[in-house]
Scaffold this motif. Structure first.
Motif, PDB file in Angstrom:
ATOM      1  N   GLY A 192       1.695   3.777  -8.743  1.00 52.31           N
ATOM      2  CA  GLY A 192       0.382   3.367  -9.133  1.00 52.31           C
ATOM      3  C   GLY A 192      -0.459   3.725  -7.844  1.00 52.31           C
ATOM      4  N   LEU A 193      -0.122   3.952  -6.912  1.00 53.54           N
ATOM      5  CA  LEU A 193      -0.891   4.547  -5.800  1.00 53.54           C
ATOM      6  C   LEU A 193      -0.573   5.890  -5.179  1.00 53.54           C
ATOM      7  CD1 LEU A 193      -1.018   1.180  -3.674  1.00 53.54           C
ATOM      8  CD2 LEU A 193      -2.818   1.953  -5.260  1.00 53.54           C
ATOM      9  N   GLU A 194      -0.023   6.684  -6.212  1.00 50.97           N
ATOM     10  CA  GLU A 194       0.083   8.150  -5.880  1.00 50.97           C
ATOM     11  C   GLU A 194      -1.192   8.733  -5.564  1.00 50.97           C
ATOM     12  OE1 GLU A 194       2.573   6.730  -9.574  1.00 50.97           O
ATOM     13  OE2 GLU A 194       0.376   6.874  -9.064  1.00 50.97           O
ATOM     14  N   LEU A 211      -9.868   6.134  -8.800  1.00 50.58           N
ATOM     15  CA  LEU A 211     -10.578   5.633  -7.366  1.00 50.58           C
ATOM     16  C   LEU A 211      -9.655   4.756  -6.618  1.00 50.58           C
ATOM     17  CD1 LEU A 211     -13.109   5.152  -5.711  1.00 50.58           C
ATOM     18  CD2 LEU A 211     -13.403   3.123  -7.472  1.00 50.58           C
ATOM     19  N   ILE A 212      -8.881   3.938  -7.212  1.00 49.42           N
ATOM     20  CA  ILE A 212      -7.802   3.026  -6.430  1.00 49.42           C
ATOM     21  C   ILE A 212      -6.875   3.988  -5.724  1.00 49.42           C
ATOM     22  CG2 ILE A 212      -6.049   1.373  -6.543  1.00 49.42           C
ATOM     23  CD1 ILE A 212      -7.758   0.338  -9.086  1.00 49.42           C
ATOM     24  N   LEU A 237       0.689  -1.189  -0.169  1.00 53.12           N
ATOM     25  CA  LEU A 237      -0.062   0.023   0.200  1.00 53.12           C
ATOM     26  C   LEU A 237       0.878   1.202   0.056  1.00 53.12           C
ATOM     27  CD1 LEU A 237      -2.768   1.483   0.484  1.00 53.12           C
ATOM     28  CD2 LEU A 237      -2.495   1.123   2.715  1.00 53.12           C
ATOM     29  N   GLY A 238       1.847   1.429   0.728  1.00 54.99           N
ATOM     30  CA  GLY A 238       3.041   2.476   0.666  1.00 54.99           C
ATOM     31  C   GLY A 238       3.770   2.190   1.998  1.00 54.99           C
ATOM     32  N   LEU A 239       4.557   2.877   2.427  1.00 59.97           N
ATOM     33  CA  LEU A 239       5.470   2.931   3.566  1.00 59.97           C
ATOM     34  C   LEU A 239       5.354   4.082   4.617  1.00 59.97           C
ATOM     35  CD1 LEU A 239       8.796   2.752   1.528  1.00 59.97           C
ATOM     36  CD2 LEU A 239       7.304   0.878   2.361  1.00 59.97           C
TER      37      LEU A 239
END
Length: 247
Positions: free
Chosen positions: A231-233, A43-44, A3-5
């Motif tokens: 991709g999840l910016e 949306l993601i 998801l991220g850090l």
């Protein structure tokens, strides 16, 4: 796939997949963008930012030792939920949601940990007397004048402009405490009341100031403690390929 850090620690993507599945199988699924489209990727990204905000506030709540109890959180780890607040989702009014921004508002509504951190961060935020005075000067309306009248059969309050003109003029010029008779009307002006038209603005100004303070604090914490992945910016990041504006 992460998801991220958070503080350099990878957060699993599982929570994102579960949240998206719940949306796509929920009652508003028909309003969602087509899977695989640019809008769907946005949306993601948006959901990912909500989850990262929740995870960040869960960590802060633990660090500050807020009055919370352990629970399973949106980030998929055992963390915190505010025991001092209702366990279910909160609901913001439209103005509050706009001032917080859609991501922060969604995190606030869905996570008790976010609400607990909000209360902690903004506990001492108050509007200054100058702010209250300025707001009153811009929006205040003069008080409404009401007369407390005594009639032969009782008392009542009335706006002077609603009384017969001749009676109102006679009451204005009569000495204090003197009965006045004009035509069929007899009355005594007992007191003149000034009733404010506007409520005290301090509570609303306090809420607005706290939302501003929390957004600024949260932006700093996100910048310092969260690392986003490709991709999840943030959906508003101009560098990511799906951030475009069309008419």
């Amino acid at each position: 796939m992460i998801l991220g850090l958070l503080d350099g620690r990878p957060l699993p993507r599982t929570a994102l997949d579960e949240r998206l599945a719940a949306l796509r199988n929920g009652p508003r699924s028909t309003a969602l963008p087509r899977p695989g489209s640019s809008e769907d990727r946005q949306l993601i990204r948006w959901v990912a930012q909500v989850l990262l905000t929740e995870a960040l506030c869960e960590a802060v709540a633990a660090e500050r030792e807020l009055p919370v109890t352990a629970s399973v959180t949106a980030s998929g780890t055992a963390s915190v939920a505010a025991s001092a607040t209702a366990p279910g989702p909160a609901r913001l009014d439209q103005q509050a949601a706009v001032e917080l921004g859609s991501i922060t508002a969604a995190a606030y509504e869905g996570s008790a940990a976010v609400r607990a951190v909000y209360d902690s961060v903004t506990a001492e935020v108050e509007p200054s007397p100058a702010d209250v005075a300025h707001y009153r000067a811009l929006t205040g309306r003069p008080p409404v004048t009401r007369w407390h009248l005594v009639l032969p059969d009782g008392t009542f309050e009335a706006d002077p402009d609603t009384l017969p003109t001749a009676l109102a003029e006679a009451l204005r010029t009569a000495p204090p405490g003197e009965w006045v008779t004009v035509g069929p009307w007899t009355a005594l002006l007992l007191a003149t009341l000034a009733i404010p038209q506007d409520p005290d603005p301090a509570p609303a100004l306090r809420d607005a100031a706290r939302r501003v303070a929390f957004v600024r604090w949260l932006d700093r914490e996100r910048a310092q403690r969260l690392t986003l992945v490709e991709g999840l910016e943030h959906p508003g990041d101009p560098a990511q390929p799906d951030n475009h504006h069309r008419h």
